[in-house]
Design a protein around this motif. Structure first.
Motif, PDB file in Angstrom:
ATOM      1  N   ALA A 294       0.839  -1.206   0.000  1.00  0.00           N
ATOM      2  CA  ALA A 294       0.000   0.000   0.000  1.00  0.00           C
ATOM      3  C   ALA A 294       0.872   1.254   0.000  1.00  0.00           C
ATOM      4  N   GLU A 295       1.921   1.272   0.808  1.00  0.00           N
ATOM      5  CA  GLU A 295       2.818   2.429   0.831  1.00  0.00           C
ATOM      6  C   GLU A 295       3.509   2.611  -0.525  1.00  0.00           C
ATOM      7  N   ALA A 296       3.915   1.499  -1.130  1.00  0.00           N
ATOM      8  CA  ALA A 296       4.562   1.578  -2.445  1.00  0.00           C
ATOM      9  C   ALA A 296       3.603   2.143  -3.488  1.00  0.00           C
ATOM     10  N   VAL A 297       2.347   1.726  -3.418  1.00  0.00           N
ATOM     11  CA  VAL A 297       1.345   2.230  -4.357  1.00  0.00           C
ATOM     12  C   VAL A 297       1.116   3.724  -4.135  1.00  0.00           C
ATOM     13  N   PHE A 298       0.973   4.133  -2.883  1.00  0.00           N
ATOM     14  CA  PHE A 298       0.774   5.563  -2.607  1.00  0.00           C
ATOM     15  C   PHE A 298       1.987   6.376  -3.049  1.00  0.00           C
ATOM     16  N   ASP A 299       3.180   5.841  -2.842  1.00  0.00           N
ATOM     17  CA  ASP A 299       4.381   6.547  -3.304  1.00  0.00           C
ATOM     18  C   ASP A 299       4.380   6.689  -4.823  1.00  0.00           C
ATOM     19  N   ALA A 300       4.011   5.608  -5.534  1.00  0.00           N
ATOM     20  CA  ALA A 300       3.960   5.658  -7.002  1.00  0.00           C
ATOM     21  C   ALA A 300       2.887   6.629  -7.474  1.00  0.00           C
ATOM     22  N   LEU A 301       1.749   6.635  -6.791  1.00  0.00           N
ATOM     23  CA  LEU A 301       0.695   7.592  -7.144  1.00  0.00           C
ATOM     24  C   LEU A 301       1.158   9.023  -6.861  1.00  0.00           C
ATOM     25  N   GLY A 302       1.910   9.204  -5.784  1.00  0.00           N
ATOM     26  CA  GLY A 302       2.459  10.526  -5.482  1.00  0.00           C
ATOM     27  C   GLY A 302       3.402  11.006  -6.570  1.00  0.00           C
ATOM     28  N   GLU A 303       4.227  10.110  -7.081  1.00  0.00           N
ATOM     29  CA  GLU A 303       5.123  10.464  -8.190  1.00  0.00           C
ATOM     30  C   GLU A 303       4.314  10.789  -9.448  1.00  0.00           C
ATOM     31  N   ALA A 304       3.274  10.012  -9.687  1.00  0.00           N
ATOM     32  CA  ALA A 304       2.409  10.289 -10.842  1.00  0.00           C
ATOM     33  C   ALA A 304       1.766  11.662 -10.692  1.00  0.00           C
ATOM     34  N   PHE A 305       1.303  11.986  -9.494  1.00  0.00           N
ATOM     35  CA  PHE A 305       0.686  13.280  -9.227  1.00  0.00           C
ATOM     36  C   PHE A 305       1.653  14.426  -9.551  1.00  0.00           C
ATOM     37  N   LYS A 306       2.913  14.250  -9.166  1.00  0.00           N
ATOM     38  CA  LYS A 306       3.910  15.289  -9.408  1.00  0.00           C
ATOM     39  C   LYS A 306       4.177  15.489 -10.904  1.00  0.00           C
ATOM     40  N   ALA A 307       3.916  14.441 -11.697  1.00  0.00           N
ATOM     41  CA  ALA A 307       4.076  14.551 -13.152  1.00  0.00           C
ATOM     42  C   ALA A 307       2.900  15.291 -13.785  1.00  0.00           C
ATOM     43  N   ASN A 308       1.850  15.548 -12.966  1.00  0.00           N
ATOM     44  CA  ASN A 308       0.720  16.386 -13.341  1.00  0.00           C
ATOM     45  C   ASN A 308      -0.202  15.838 -14.431  1.00  0.00           C
ATOM     46  N   PRO A 309      -0.512  14.536 -14.430  1.00  0.00           N
ATOM     47  CA  PRO A 309      -1.515  14.080 -15.394  1.00  0.00           C
ATOM     48  C   PRO A 309      -2.910  14.470 -14.914  1.00  0.00           C
ATOM     49  N   ALA A 310      -3.830  14.548 -15.829  1.00  0.00           N
ATOM     50  CA  ALA A 310      -5.233  14.767 -15.454  1.00  0.00           C
ATOM     51  C   ALA A 310      -5.704  13.541 -14.676  1.00  0.00           C
ATOM     52  N   SER A 311      -6.671  13.737 -13.801  1.00  0.00           N
ATOM     53  CA  SER A 311      -7.156  12.623 -12.982  1.00  0.00           C
ATOM     54  C   SER A 311      -7.798  11.526 -13.822  1.00  0.00           C
ATOM     55  N   ASP A 312      -8.198  11.851 -15.056  1.00  0.00           N
ATOM     56  CA  ASP A 312      -8.807  10.835 -15.911  1.00  0.00           C
ATOM     57  C   ASP A 312      -7.835  10.309 -16.971  1.00  0.00           C
ATOM     58  N   ASP A 313      -6.551  10.587 -16.804  1.00  0.00           N
ATOM     59  CA  ASP A 313      -5.527  10.139 -17.744  1.00  0.00           C
ATOM     60  C   ASP A 313      -5.380   8.616 -17.659  1.00  0.00           C
ATOM     61  N   SER A 314      -5.491   7.942 -18.777  1.00  0.00           N
ATOM     62  CA  SER A 314      -5.430   6.478 -18.782  1.00  0.00           C
ATOM     63  C   SER A 314      -4.056   5.952 -18.382  1.00  0.00           C
ATOM     64  N   SER A 315      -3.031   6.780 -18.422  1.00  0.00           N
ATOM     65  CA  SER A 315      -1.690   6.310 -18.062  1.00  0.00           C
ATOM     66  C   SER A 315      -1.578   5.931 -16.588  1.00  0.00           C
ATOM     67  N   ILE A 316      -2.484   6.439 -15.748  1.00  0.00           N
ATOM     68  CA  ILE A 316      -2.415   6.101 -14.327  1.00  0.00           C
ATOM     69  C   ILE A 316      -3.311   4.913 -13.966  1.00  0.00           C
ATOM     70  N   GLU A 317      -4.044   4.368 -14.949  1.00  0.00           N
ATOM     71  CA  GLU A 317      -4.930   3.237 -14.660  1.00  0.00           C
ATOM     72  C   GLU A 317      -4.218   2.051 -14.022  1.00  0.00           C
ATOM     73  N   PRO A 318      -3.014   1.671 -14.478  1.00  0.00           N
ATOM     74  CA  PRO A 318      -2.350   0.545 -13.803  1.00  0.00           C
ATOM     75  C   PRO A 318      -2.093   0.799 -12.313  1.00  0.00           C
ATOM     76  N   LEU A 319      -1.762   2.036 -11.970  1.00  0.00           N
ATOM     77  CA  LEU A 319      -1.562   2.365 -10.556  1.00  0.00           C
ATOM     78  C   LEU A 319      -2.871   2.317  -9.782  1.00  0.00           C
ATOM     79  N   LEU A 320      -3.935   2.785 -10.404  1.00  0.00           N
ATOM     80  CA  LEU A 320      -5.240   2.748  -9.744  1.00  0.00           C
ATOM     81  C   LEU A 320      -5.719   1.310  -9.579  1.00  0.00           C
ATOM     82  N   ALA A 321      -5.452   0.466 -10.566  1.00  0.00           N
ATOM     83  CA  ALA A 321      -5.813  -0.950 -10.452  1.00  0.00           C
ATOM     84  C   ALA A 321      -5.038  -1.594  -9.302  1.00  0.00           C
TER      85      ALA A 321
END
Length: 95
Positions: free
Chosen positions: A8-35
């Protein structure tokens, strides 16, 4: 349980890095992290995490000050971004 916490911490860290890259919340590139995030929730629950339940967890993140404080350590606005991404992803799963 420790393995789940580490994942869970690893996932939150990866999502945090994705957030810093500034994709839109509906960007399909973050779907693997959300899954992966959704799978962590299911593992903690010991059962499936339906899309509607996943969207409900997003509301919990927004509404509970402890979640918000912990998650916003990854950046101001992270909680709102993640909650929107979770709801967008849940909506796509239901479509």
């Amino acid at each position: 349980m420790e393995t789940q916490r580490i994942e869970a911490e690893a996932v939150f860290d990866a999502l945090g890095e994705a957030f810093k890259a500034n994709p839109a919340s509906d960007d399909s590139s973050i779907e693997p992290l959300l899954a992966r995030h959704r799978a962590c929730i299911a593992a903690m629950w010991g059962g499936p995490c339906a899309p509607q339940a996943y969207a409900g967890v997003a509301d919990l993140y927004l509404d509970h000050p402890d979640f918000r404080t912990n998650m916003d350590k990854r950046g101001t606005g992270f909680t709102e971004w993640l909650a929107a991404a979770m709801k967008d992803y849940a909506g796509r799963l239901l479509a």
